[in-house]
Design an enzyme around this catalytic site. Structure first.
Site, PDB file in Angstrom:
ATOM      1  N   LYS A  13       0.825  -1.214   0.000  1.00 56.73           N
ATOM      2  CA  LYS A  13       0.000   0.000   0.000  1.00 56.73           C
ATOM      3  C   LYS A  13       0.858   1.263   0.000  1.00 56.73           C
ATOM      4  CE  LYS A  13      -2.173  -1.014   3.824  1.00 56.73           C
ATOM      5  NZ  LYS A  13      -1.519  -2.306   4.145  1.00 56.73           N
ATOM      6  N   ARG A  88      -8.918   1.341   9.821  1.00 54.88           N
ATOM      7  CA  ARG A  88      -8.447  -0.029  10.077  1.00 54.88           C
ATOM      8  C   ARG A  88      -9.561  -0.904  10.614  1.00 54.88           C
ATOM      9  NH1 ARG A  88      -2.222  -0.464  11.623  1.00 54.88           N
ATOM     10  NH2 ARG A  88      -1.484   1.242  10.351  1.00 54.88           N
ATOM     11  N   ARG A 123      11.851  -6.465   3.734  1.00 50.41           N
ATOM     12  CA  ARG A 123      11.502  -5.041   3.773  1.00 50.41           C
ATOM     13  C   ARG A 123      12.494  -4.243   4.617  1.00 50.41           C
ATOM     14  NH1 ARG A 123       5.385  -2.831   4.501  1.00 50.41           N
ATOM     15  NH2 ARG A 123       5.687  -3.104   6.721  1.00 50.41           N
ATOM     16  N   ARG A 156      12.306  -3.211  10.470  1.00 50.87           N
ATOM     17  CA  ARG A 156      11.477  -2.882  11.631  1.00 50.87           C
ATOM     18  C   ARG A 156      11.119  -4.157  12.389  1.00 50.87           C
ATOM     19  NH1 ARG A 156       6.550   0.631   9.453  1.00 50.87           N
ATOM     20  NH2 ARG A 156       5.926  -1.466   8.876  1.00 50.87           N
ATOM     21  N   ARG A 167       0.184  -9.704  13.004  1.00 49.64           N
ATOM     22  CA  ARG A 167      -0.411  -8.552  12.304  1.00 49.64           C
ATOM     23  C   ARG A 167      -1.405  -9.016  11.239  1.00 49.64           C
ATOM     24  NH1 ARG A 167       4.027  -4.969   9.901  1.00 49.64           N
ATOM     25  NH2 ARG A 167       2.386  -3.455   9.602  1.00 49.64           N
TER      26      ARG A 167
END
Length: 210
Positions: A13, A88, A123, A156, A167
């Site tokens: 996104k 969300r 990532r 992260r 998540r």
């Protein structure tokens, strides 16, 4: 063009929002960024948010929606915007609707959990400016260094496998129901994840034209 991008964590996104901003000449309104900016600038809603953050509590929906409403009044949002990171939950979607914030389309990037688990492992994010990279799909010109600001690229904690799994569970429980919410309003457009970033962008632009 007023858009929401939906998709699981790691669906791309953020990357797609950046590209669409350039293509459509509209800003991305990232909840995290505007929350930090509102706190830093000491706006009335920012001060409210800071009180919750300082107490180690989650910022309530009404404060987040207030900060988004403030941000959408700014000149750069006149021709549209992309909301990133909100809504969300169904409660947030209903609060946004109640606040009179409207959208032209809600684009859901469809991607399997397995693909996300692979993708998130690669990532990297810039410590300084927050730009996103991927060691395979979107590598920086120089390993470990941000193309934009020269900041250090880090993985992260959010991208560690056990965190990603939890998540994804939260996404399926809390955020995925938004697809039904926006489908009922004839706003939902689904895009299958493509093998390249460019192909996914092309697929998004195609459904927006439809």
């Amino acid at each position: 063009m007023k858009l929401i991008l939906l998709g699981a964590p790691g669906a791309g996104k953020g990357t797609q929002a950046e590209i669409l901003c350039d293509r459509l000449h509209i800003p991305t309104i990232s909840t995290g960024n505007i929350l930090r900016a509102a706190v830093k600038n000491g706006t009335p809603t920012g001060l409210k948010a800071k009180a919750f953050m300082d107490a180690g509590k989650l910022v309530p929906d009404e404060v987040i929606i207030g900060i988004i409403s403030e941000r959408l009044q700014e000149d750069d949002c006149k021709n549209g915007y992309i909301l990133d990171g909100v809504p969300r939950t169904l409660a947030q979607a209903e609060a946004i609707e109640k606040a009179g914030i409207t959208f032209d389309a809600v684009v859901s990037i469809e991607i399997s959990d397995e693909t996300i688990m692979e993708r998130m492992g690669g990532r990297r994010v810039c410590e300084s400016c927050g730009a996103s990279y991927h060691v395979v799909a979107v590598p920086p010109k120089q390993e470990g260094v941000c193309d934009r600001c020269g900041g250090k690229l880090v993985q992260r904690k959010d991208d560690a496998p056990e965190t990603v799994k939890s998540r994804l569970d939260v996404y399926h429980q809390e955020t995925e129901p938004l697809k039904v919410f926006y489908a009922k309003r004839n706003l939902l457009k689904t895009v299958e994840n493509q093998s390249t970033v460019e192909a996914t962008t092309a697929a998004i632009l195609k459904v927006l034209e439809a």
